[in-house]
Each structure stands twice: as structure tokens, then as C-alpha cells.
Design a protein around this motif. Structure first.
Motif, PDB file in Angstrom:
ATOM      1  N   PHE A 113      53.739  42.779  42.903  1.00 49.72           N
ATOM      2  CA  PHE A 113      52.836  41.708  43.338  1.00 49.72           C
ATOM      3  C   PHE A 113      53.633  40.472  43.759  1.00 49.72           C
ATOM      4  O   PHE A 113      53.272  39.787  44.697  1.00 49.72           O
ATOM      5  CB  PHE A 113      51.864  41.334  42.212  1.00 49.72           C
ATOM      6  N   GLU A 114      54.738  40.199  43.035  1.00 49.30           N
ATOM      7  CA  GLU A 114      55.563  39.026  43.356  1.00 49.30           C
ATOM      8  C   GLU A 114      56.106  39.148  44.786  1.00 49.30           C
ATOM      9  O   GLU A 114      56.053  38.202  45.564  1.00 49.30           O
ATOM     10  CB  GLU A 114      56.752  38.893  42.387  1.00 49.30           C
ATOM     11  N   ARG A 117      53.430  38.640  47.444  1.00 44.30           N
ATOM     12  CA  ARG A 117      53.045  37.232  47.680  1.00 44.30           C
ATOM     13  C   ARG A 117      53.880  36.599  48.776  1.00 44.30           C
ATOM     14  O   ARG A 117      53.420  35.688  49.460  1.00 44.30           O
ATOM     15  CB  ARG A 117      53.245  36.413  46.391  1.00 44.30           C
ATOM     16  N   ALA A 120      52.122  37.298  52.299  1.00 41.97           N
ATOM     17  CA  ALA A 120      50.670  37.212  52.090  1.00 41.97           C
ATOM     18  C   ALA A 120      49.880  37.550  53.351  1.00 41.97           C
ATOM     19  O   ALA A 120      48.701  37.889  53.275  1.00 41.97           O
ATOM     20  CB  ALA A 120      50.294  35.818  51.587  1.00 41.97           C
ATOM     21  N   ARG A 123      49.884  41.563  53.033  1.00 41.11           N
ATOM     22  CA  ARG A 123      49.494  42.287  51.807  1.00 41.11           C
ATOM     23  C   ARG A 123      48.071  42.834  51.828  1.00 41.11           C
ATOM     24  O   ARG A 123      47.796  43.807  51.123  1.00 41.11           O
ATOM     25  CB  ARG A 123      49.762  41.443  50.554  1.00 41.11           C
ATOM     26  N   PHE A 129      45.428  45.100  47.410  1.00 39.21           N
ATOM     27  CA  PHE A 129      44.888  43.855  47.955  1.00 39.21           C
ATOM     28  C   PHE A 129      43.670  44.095  48.839  1.00 39.21           C
ATOM     29  O   PHE A 129      42.766  43.255  48.901  1.00 39.21           O
ATOM     30  CB  PHE A 129      45.995  43.049  48.647  1.00 39.21           C
ATOM     31  N   ILE A 443      43.153  41.806  37.582  1.00 36.52           N
ATOM     32  CA  ILE A 443      44.360  41.174  38.132  1.00 36.52           C
ATOM     33  C   ILE A 443      44.680  39.943  37.302  1.00 36.52           C
ATOM     34  O   ILE A 443      43.802  39.127  37.030  1.00 36.52           O
ATOM     35  CB  ILE A 443      44.125  40.759  39.603  1.00 36.52           C
ATOM     36  N   ARG A 447      47.200  33.914  41.867  1.00 34.80           N
ATOM     37  CA  ARG A 447      47.793  33.998  43.208  1.00 34.80           C
ATOM     38  C   ARG A 447      47.458  35.306  43.918  1.00 34.80           C
ATOM     39  O   ARG A 447      47.617  35.421  45.132  1.00 34.80           O
ATOM     40  CB  ARG A 447      49.313  33.857  43.108  1.00 34.80           C
ATOM     41  N   ASP A 448      47.030  36.285  43.141  1.00 33.17           N
ATOM     42  CA  ASP A 448      46.757  37.596  43.730  1.00 33.17           C
ATOM     43  C   ASP A 448      45.274  37.835  44.015  1.00 33.17           C
ATOM     44  O   ASP A 448      44.884  38.934  44.408  1.00 33.17           O
ATOM     45  CB  ASP A 448      47.326  38.690  42.818  1.00 33.17           C
TER      46      ASP A 448
END
Ligand code: 4AD
Ligand code: MG
Length: 461
Positions: A113-114, A117, A120, A123, A129, A443, A447-448
Motif C-alpha cells: 500500500f505504501e 500511494r 495514486a 492505483r 483500490f 483498510i 490514505r488508502d
């Protein structure tokens, strides 16, 4: 084109028919004589398998295509001999709509996930996502439907405002002034009278105060829009720009407020389980194995109600296990909130009657003169997702409280008017939209669940 979601939902309608699908290549493998493409069109997180053979005019070109390419495929939908998918599309023509450069960052492997990001803008093309943002869209609709079914009027409150609704001073300033040449008043303060609005303005932290004015006209209203907070906390639950839903109900007290909140949360859960079963099953498998069980339990349970004072007693018993101190008068930290919902009650709880000093000026003073008619809804896994209260409708009590807190009455004259001109007892709350999406998907980082998150030192895209 036929949409992949429709094919999965109603394949009998399309089997043995000629159809066209368009989308992006997830994977492609080919031999000399035939090949397979997993194609995704964004309507469903499952792909359709395209089979193509060397008879195809542009066969050689197709075999060289890479992940990410966009295609338009015409062919016959047939039952698939393979066990992995129920059907496949036997291609008659494949048109390359847009080739994909070789440095495409989404390769067929699990990305963290990092990492995602940092891309974005790409994703949403991943399964996780795609499911998150489809659920986010569905939940937004569910929330509107919940309030509309109950006759609430949707109010759009301003994003630029002169007041600090929460009184926490966590605002982003809005100005056209040249920061290097700020005009000053005689006392040396910035002179906003020369600025666009002629006064100091900021981005709203909450639409509540404006929503209250419409509540005193329409009875039941709600807002649903972006809010902004310059909270300098780098946590997994705070964003500088987030969306909030704020209902406001007239002739209502704190109990009515909590009933509405509980009904809404259960409505949203039922709605998303019904309308997005595949996405929810996906989260349950890949993000949080207890998700569906937990959500199903919550729909069936009665939310607990506990006073702040009682909550502090419970926390003090085990205070050694916390990083932050607990004593009557301190605000609850996430670790405390999670302990209460996860260890003690094991379900959502409303904590009510907080000390006045840790809550906003507009909350109704209780008889003890120490606490206010506030409620926070805490849920397992996250902590606070809703903050609300019965409002102080008594003009004198409100004026007294504002004076204590040093708020200038002239800045809030329109708000005080509501208490002068036929005020009623009323209540409301704010639901953090991202927090409920986190709750529904499992989640764990805010941020996700926002397309383009804005957090400390991060406003890319
Ligand atoms: O508890 P809060 O600050 O309450 C209010 O703003 C009231 N005016 C609401 C009302 O009574 N109409 O914020 C409400 C909710 C929180 O419970 C949380 O879910 C969310 O908004 N929230 C945030 N979400 C993401 N990032 C942040 N920085 C947030 N701050 C609050
Ligand atoms: Mg709060």
C-alpha cells in the motif's frame, strides 16, 4: 461495449453471442499459435479472459503487448474449458487503443500500500483500490438515500468561512494577500480589511454552524462535503482534507441523535453488503479476515451507551497499559477508545457527557455544570467515527460559554440569532466519511481510502 460486470451478473444473456468489450490488459501470455489476455474494464474487479489465435490479422503485434495496454476486443463469449473462469471471450478482432510503455509501474505482483500511494494516479487499476473506491462511491449513495428516505434536506454549507466551528484553531487560512508585503494595522496585526473578503477567512473545519441555520427552517437537514483541518498529527486516521456528513435535527435531544446515528450505521452496512457483495468478500479474504463476521454482528447488536465518567473509571483500572495518561478531564486517545470497544464492550459504544473543557462551545451544558450533552461513537478497530451533541439552545447559557472561551460575539451574531428567533432544542453529529470507509473495508490507513490524500507534507497529485 458490453460491461464485464454485466457479463458476470447475467452471463446467460451473452453466452454464444458476439460481443465487444474494452478495457486494460492485466496480463498477457502467448505461444506461437494462441494466447490469453486477462482484461479488466473497471466495472468489476474480476477480469474477463480473452483467447486469441494466430488466425488473427495482427496476431504478432498482440503477442508483444504488455500489461496496462488498452484494447477493444470483439468476439464470441463461450463457456470456458478451464476451471478458473466460467467463460472466455474468443477474439475475432483486437484493436489496440493505447499502448503501454515498458516502465509501467503496476506489474503482476503484490505491491505494498505504501508503494501504491506514490502512484495514486494508477492505483485505482489494482483490485484492492478498485474495490475500495467502488465501495466509497456506493456508500456515498447509501448515505444520501438514508437521509432522503427520512425527508432530510441536503444543504451545501460553505467551504470558505470566517468562523472556527470547533474552536480548535486548526484552520487553513484563505487569503489573496501577498505574504511578503502584508499590510498591518496600527497594533501590528495583519490587516485583513484589505483582503478579498475584507476579513480573516479560512477553510471550514465543519459545516455544522451553517447547517444549524437550515435546521431551524427545515427541521431535519444534512450536509455531505469536504472539510479541512490543519491537525499536525501524522496518524493513520487523520487527513488534512476529509469528507464529513453532518445531520442536524430540530426538536431533538441527545438520545434522538444517538438513535439516528445507530440507524444510519446499520443502514450503511446492510446497503453495502447487499450492493457490493463481491467487493466485501474480497476485503474479507485479503484485508481483514473477520470483517464480514464483525459487520454482521454489528447490524444485529444494540450499541452500548456509557458515560465519559464511567469510561474513565474502566480505563483507570488498567492505566499502566496505556501510553497516554487517563484521568477525569483528559480527552480519550485512540488507544483508550479502542480498549473500550475492543476489550471491554466488544461492540460500538456511544460515550456521552464529556467534560465541557474538552468539547466545543456549542454543546449543551448538563445540569452538573461540568459536563456537556456530547456523544462520540467509538467502533472496534478504529475508535471515534462520529462526534456529536445536543446543542446549547439557551441564549444566555451560550453567551456565557462563549465569553468564557474568549469567542467574540460579533463573529457569531447570526448563530446567536437562531436562539433569539424561535430557537428549539436540537442536536446533530458529524460522521467522518473516510473513517466509515475504513471501518467497512478493513483498510487501516486513511490514505488508502481517499483518492488523493492530503496529509502533513503531502499534497501530491
Ligand atoms: O468530532 P468532530 O470534530 O465533530 C465536528 O466537527 C462536529 N461539528 C460534528 C457535528 O456535530 N456536526 O468531527 C466529526 C468526525 C469525527 O468523529 C471523525 O470521524 C471525523 O469527523 N474527523 C476526521 N476524519 C479524518 N481526518 C481528520 N483530521 C478528522 N477530524 C475529524
Ligand atoms: Mg470528535
Amino acid at each position: 461495449s458490453t460491461l464485464i460486470k454485466d457479463i458476470y451478473r447475467n452471463s446467460a444473456l451473452y453466452l454464444n453471442q458476439e460481443i465487444e468489450v474494452s478495457g486494460w490488459v492485466r496480463t498477457l501470455r502467448a505461444s506461437k499459435a494462441f494466447g490469453f489476455i486477462e482484461l479488466n474494464d473497471g466495472t468489476f474487479f474480476k477480469n474477463i479472459q480473452v483467447v486469441f489465435e494466430e488466425g488473427l490479422e495482427n496476431y504478432a503485434e498482440i503477442t508483444k503487448l504488455t500489461t496496462g495496454t488498452s484494447l477493444i476486443v470483439k468476439g464470441i463469449l463461450a463457456e470456458s474449458p478451464g476451471a478458473k473462469q466460467p467463460f472466455e471471450l474468443k477474439a475475432q478482432t483486437i484493436v489496440v487503443e493505447g499502448e503501454c510503455a515498458s516502465d509501467y509501474p503496476l506489474q503482476k505482483k503484490r505491491h505494498s500500500f505504501e508503494y501504491l500511494r506514490t502512484i495514486a494516479h494508477l492505483r485505482p487499476r489494482t483490485n484492492t483500490f478498485a474495490a475500495v473506491f467502488r465501495v466509497r462511491s456506493i456508500v456515498a449513495f447509501a448515505i444520501h438515500q438514508f437521509f432522503q428516505e427520512r425527508g432530510f434536506v441536503y444543504v451545501n454549507t460553505p467551504l470558505i468561512t470566517g468562523s472556527d466551528a470547533e474552536g480548535a484553531g486548526e484552520m487553513f487560512r484563505v487569503t489573496t494577500l501577498d505574504l511578503n508585503a502584508l499590510p498591518r494595522t496600527e497594533e501590528g496585526k495583519i490587516d485583513f480589511s484589505k483582503d478579498f473578503f475584507g476579513k480573516e477567512t479560512n477553510l471550514t473545519v465543519s459545516g455544522q454552524l451553517n447547517a444549524e441555520t437550515y435546521c431551524m427552517a427545515f427541521r431535519n437537514v444534512y450536509t455531505f462535503g469536504p472539510t479541512f483541518r490543519a491537525e499536525n498529527s501524522n496518524t493513520a486516521r487523520h487527513a488534512a482534507e476529509f469528507w464529513m456528513i453532518e445531520p442536524e435535527i430540530a426538536f431533538a435531544n441527545l438520545e434522538d441523535d444517538m438513535e439516528l446515528a445507530e440507524d444510519m450505521i446499520k443502514y450503511i452496512i446492510n446497503y453495502v453488503l447487499e450492493k457490493a457483495p463481491e467487493e466485501m468478500a474480497f476485503f474479507n479474504e485479503f484485508v481483514d479476515k473477520n470483517l464480514l463476521e464483525r459487520l454482521n454482528n454489528i447490524v444485529q447488536s444494540d450499541f452500548e451507551r456509557v458515560t465519559y465518567t464511567r469510561a474513565i473509571e474502566l480505563l483507570e483500572k488498567v492505566k499502566d497499559q496505556f501510553e497516554y495518561p487517563v484521568e477525569w478531564g483528559t480527552d480519550l486517545q485512540t488507544e483508550h477508545e479502542r480498549y473500550l470497544t475492543e476489550q471491554v464492550f466488544k461492540k460500538p459504544i456511544f460515550v456521552i457527557d464529556y467534560p465541557k473543557d474538552i468539547k466545543a462551545f456549542y454543546m449543551r451544558m448538563n445540569e452538573d455544570q461540568k459536563t456537556v450533552a456530547a456523544m462520540d461513537l467509538l467502533v472496534p478497530g478504529i475508535g471515534e467515527i462520529i462526534g456529536g451533541s445536543q446543542r446549547e439552545e439557551r441564549l444566555e447559557a451560550l453567551e456565557k460559554r462563549m465569553k468564557e472561551l474568549g469567542l467574540k460575539q460579533e463573529d457569531y451574531s447570526w448563530y446567536l440569532d437562531l436562539r433569539k428567533y424561535g430557537g428549539t432544542h436540537h442536536a446533530g453529529y458529524g460522521l467522518g466519511f473516510e473513517r466509515i470507509i475504513m471501518y467497512l473495508t478493513g483498510i487501516s490507513n486513511i490514505r488508502d481510502v481517499i483518492a488523493f490524500p492530503r496529509t502533513v507534507k503531502n499534497a501530491e497529485f
